[in-house]
Design an enzyme around this catalytic site. Structure first.
Site, PDB file in Angstrom:
ATOM      1  N   GLY A  12     -21.603  37.906   5.396  1.00 17.64           N
ATOM      2  CA  GLY A  12     -21.919  38.986   4.457  1.00 17.64           C
ATOM      3  C   GLY A  12     -23.318  38.924   3.886  1.00 17.64           C
ATOM      4  O   GLY A  12     -23.581  39.541   2.858  1.00 17.64           O
ATOM      5  N   SER A  13     -24.222  38.208   4.560  1.00 14.02           N
ATOM      6  CA  SER A  13     -25.564  38.088   3.968  1.00 14.02           C
ATOM      7  C   SER A  13     -26.308  39.430   3.988  1.00 14.02           C
ATOM      8  O   SER A  13     -27.075  39.726   3.070  1.00 14.02           O
ATOM      9  CB  SER A  13     -26.377  36.984   4.649  1.00 14.02           C
ATOM     10  OG  SER A  13     -26.741  37.346   5.951  1.00 14.02           O
ATOM     11  N   ASN A  14     -26.062  40.253   4.984  1.00 18.45           N
ATOM     12  CA  ASN A  14     -26.685  41.590   4.986  1.00 18.45           C
ATOM     13  C   ASN A  14     -26.086  42.462   3.884  1.00 18.45           C
ATOM     14  O   ASN A  14     -26.796  43.228   3.228  1.00 18.45           O
ATOM     15  CB  ASN A  14     -26.524  42.269   6.347  1.00 18.45           C
ATOM     16  CG  ASN A  14     -27.586  41.835   7.328  1.00 18.45           C
ATOM     17  OD1 ASN A  14     -28.724  42.282   7.268  1.00 18.45           O
ATOM     18  ND2 ASN A  14     -27.229  40.924   8.221  1.00 18.45           N
ATOM     19  N   MET A  86     -17.788  43.194  13.495  1.00 16.46           N
ATOM     20  CA  MET A  86     -17.336  42.505  14.712  1.00 16.46           C
ATOM     21  C   MET A  86     -16.120  43.135  15.401  1.00 16.46           C
ATOM     22  O   MET A  86     -15.323  42.425  16.016  1.00 16.46           O
ATOM     23  CB  MET A  86     -17.067  41.014  14.452  1.00 16.46           C
ATOM     24  CG  MET A  86     -18.218  40.262  13.827  1.00 16.46           C
ATOM     25  SD  MET A  86     -19.784  40.476  14.683  1.00 16.46           S
ATOM     26  CE  MET A  86     -19.533  39.449  16.109  1.00 16.46           C
ATOM     27  N   HIS A 105     -27.994  45.443  14.837  1.00 12.38           N
ATOM     28  CA  HIS A 105     -27.702  44.610  16.010  1.00 12.38           C
ATOM     29  C   HIS A 105     -28.850  43.618  16.219  1.00 12.38           C
ATOM     30  O   HIS A 105     -30.024  44.011  16.178  1.00 12.38           O
ATOM     31  CB  HIS A 105     -27.534  45.513  17.239  1.00 12.38           C
ATOM     32  CG  HIS A 105     -27.155  44.753  18.456  1.00 12.38           C
ATOM     33  ND1 HIS A 105     -25.879  44.279  18.657  1.00 12.38           N
ATOM     34  CD2 HIS A 105     -27.879  44.368  19.538  1.00 12.38           C
ATOM     35  CE1 HIS A 105     -25.840  43.627  19.810  1.00 12.38           C
ATOM     36  NE2 HIS A 105     -27.041  43.673  20.361  1.00 12.38           N
TER      37      HIS A 105
HETATM   38  C1  GRF Z   1     -25.998  40.110  11.784  1.00  8.23           C
HETATM   39  O1  GRF Z   1     -26.789  39.239  12.551  1.00  8.23           O
HETATM   40  C2  GRF Z   1     -25.937  41.456  12.417  1.00  8.23           C
HETATM   41  O2  GRF Z   1     -27.034  41.750  13.209  1.00  8.23           O
HETATM   42  C3  GRF Z   1     -24.702  41.392  13.268  1.00  8.23           C
HETATM   43  O3  GRF Z   1     -23.808  40.582  12.551  1.00  8.23           O
HETATM   44  C4  GRF Z   1     -24.553  39.657  11.755  1.00  8.23           C
HETATM   45  C5  GRF Z   1     -23.966  39.691  10.377  1.00  8.23           C
HETATM   46  O4  GRF Z   1     -24.489  38.650   9.596  1.00  8.23           O
HETATM   47  N1  GRF Z   1     -24.180  42.711  13.534  1.00  8.23           N
HETATM   48  P1  GRF Z   1     -24.151  38.564   8.058  1.00  8.23           P
HETATM   49  O5  GRF Z   1     -22.635  38.462   7.921  1.00  8.23           O
HETATM   50  O6  GRF Z   1     -24.689  39.781   7.391  1.00  8.23           O
HETATM   51  O7  GRF Z   1     -24.826  37.312   7.587  1.00  8.23           O
END
Ligand code: GRF
Length: 187
Positions: A12-14, A86, A105
């Site tokens: 969930g870092s994004n 995912m 992506h």
């Molecule tokens: C990211 O690298 C994104 O590109 C891919 O899934 C990953 C999610 O990372 N679709 P996070 O959970 O946001 O750290």
């Protein structure tokens, strides 16, 4: 105000980065996840309503997606932001929210679609690395590109490159969301 729902089932870092950016014109009204995960903890800590709708074995994918659709229709969602969900959606789900779903992506699309894109890129050995934000259509990682950025990297380490990818993601995703909001307002 554009009502956005984030879909995330990983670290969930994004998601966290998007929350922290406080993007003007957009309200993150909910997180949807297919399991309890880092993203759901972040939602809890930030008082963002969240729901976990699992992809239970024995159920048709479309029937599970109907549960997601119900939530999203109730909220009257304007924008769906995928951030490490995912799961691949069926055409049924994509049609319900045409041009309203965006994804990030970890490759320079159209190179290395699908799972483990960073690993695919390293194994290919051509040095084509980057991040892409795109609309989601019926095909995997193949919708219209909103923004992308190349990454220069000389090494051969998945973790190191993944880290670089994340740094670029934190820049490019909020910027792409702003672009999408602008487009919404023009239409
Ligand atoms: C990211 O690298 C994104 O590109 C891919 O899934 C990953 C999610 O990372 N679709 P996070 O959970 O946001 O750290």
């Amino acid at each position: 105000m554009i009502k956005a729902v984030v879909f995330a089932s990983g670290t969930g870092s994004n998601f966290l980065n998007i929350l922290n950016k406080n993007i003007m014109g957009i309200e993150i009204v909910m997180l949807l996840a297919n399991k309890e995960c880092g993203a759901t903890t972040i939602a809890q800590n930030h008082n963002i309503p969240y729901k976990v709708i699992p992809y239970e074995k024995g159920f048709a994918k479309q029937d599970i997606e109907k549960r997601y659709v119900k939530e999203l229709k109730e909220i009257e969602v304007d924008l769906i932001i995928l951030a490490g969900f995912m799961k691949i959606f069926t055409p049924y789900f994509v049609k319900e929210f045409e041009n309203k779903i965006i994804n990030i992506h970890p490759s320079l699309l159209p190179n290395y679609r699908g799972n483990k894109a960073v690993e695919q890129a390293l194994q290919d050995g051509k040095g084509i690395y980057g991040v892409t934000v795109h609309y989601v259509n019926e095909l995997v990682d193949a919708g219209e590109i909103i923004d992308q950025k190349k990454i220069d990297y000389d090494g051969n380490d998945v973790d190191e490159l993944t880290n670089l990818v994340h740094q670029v993601e934190y820049e490019i995703y909020p910027a792409a969301i702003k672009k999408v909001i602008k487009k919404f307002k023009e239409n």
